[in-house]
Design a protein around this motif. Structure first.
Motif, short mmCIF file in Angstrom:
data_model
loop_
_atom_site.label_atom_id
_atom_site.label_comp_id
_atom_site.label_asym_id
_atom_site.label_seq_id
_atom_site.Cartn_x
_atom_site.Cartn_y
_atom_site.Cartn_z
N GLN A 202 1.31 4.41 -3.40
CA GLN A 202 1.01 5.77 -3.16
C GLN A 202 1.74 6.85 -4.31
O GLN A 202 2.80 6.47 -4.38
CB GLN A 202 1.25 6.19 -1.95
N LYS B 231 0.65 -1.26 0.08
CA LYS B 231 0.13 -0.16 -0.02
C LYS B 231 0.98 1.26 -0.04
O LYS B 231 0.58 2.20 -1.11
CB LYS B 231 -0.87 -0.06 1.06
N LEU B 232 2.03 1.26 0.65
CA LEU B 232 2.90 2.40 0.87
C LEU B 232 3.56 2.64 -0.54
O LEU B 232 3.59 3.88 -0.93
CB LEU B 232 3.71 2.38 1.82
N HIS C 224 2.86 9.79 -4.13
CA HIS C 224 3.83 10.32 -3.17
C HIS C 224 4.17 9.89 -1.91
O HIS C 224 3.30 9.37 -1.00
CB HIS C 224 3.25 11.77 -2.74
N ARG C 225 5.39 8.99 -2.03
CA ARG C 225 5.63 8.18 -0.72
C ARG C 225 6.00 8.90 0.36
O ARG C 225 6.72 9.74 0.50
CB ARG C 225 6.83 7.25 -1.17
N PRO C 226 5.28 8.44 1.42
CA PRO C 226 5.41 9.19 2.61
C PRO C 226 6.62 8.83 3.41
O PRO C 226 7.06 9.68 4.07
CB PRO C 226 4.36 8.69 3.63
#
Length: 145
Positions: free
Chosen positions: A28, A24-25, A30-32
């Motif tokens: 995205q 899930k990461l 824009h990777r957090p």
């Protein structure tokens, strides 16, 4: 150096839930986190525990249980340390220390260590040949028994 450049996620454990989080990461836009480090207490890469019964029955092989290939982690800049469980967390310093003595700083920490089979409290549970059936190591032992 910007705050974003310093964002390190450490995940303790690498079972199915941790793997789902990783997927899930990285999906995205824009990777957090700029860095993701996973510490897996098991020596084997993340695998589908639900299929352990099929492996035991001979209906699956170990390779078919693997959740992602090693190059997936490399491609997504995820560092995975197999067989090196976290043994200490220092919340003030924001570090974890592993069984091998490795220390890793984190800005965010996820504990995804799974569970163990519960003891039933029955006489004879500790006898030789009585074991839980929870992970790949247990499955291998049952196959070779």
């Amino acid at each position: 150096m910007s705050a974003k450049a310093e964002q390190t996620l450490v995940i303790c454990g690498h079972g199915m839930v941790a793997q789902r989080l990783l997927e899930k990461l990285v999906a995205q836009p824009h990777r957090p986190f700029t860095r993701i480090v996973v510490f897996n207490g098991e020596a084997s890469p993340a695998y589908n525990r639900i299929q352990l019964s099929a492996l035991l029955a001979g209906d699956a092989n170990e390779d078919s249980l693997q959740l992602q290939q090693p190059d997936w982690y490399q491609h997504n800049s995820i560092t995975v340390h197999q067989g090196d469980p976290v043994t200490a967390i220092d919340r003030e310093e924001r570090t974890v220390t592993t069984a091998s003595g490795r220390t890793q700083h984190y800005t965010s920490l996820v504990l995804a260590t799974g569970s163990r089979s519960a003891s039933l409290g029955l006489e004879g549970e500790g006898l030789e040949g009585v074991m839980g059936f929870r992970d790949l190591k247990d499955t291998r032992q049952l196959i070779h028994t």
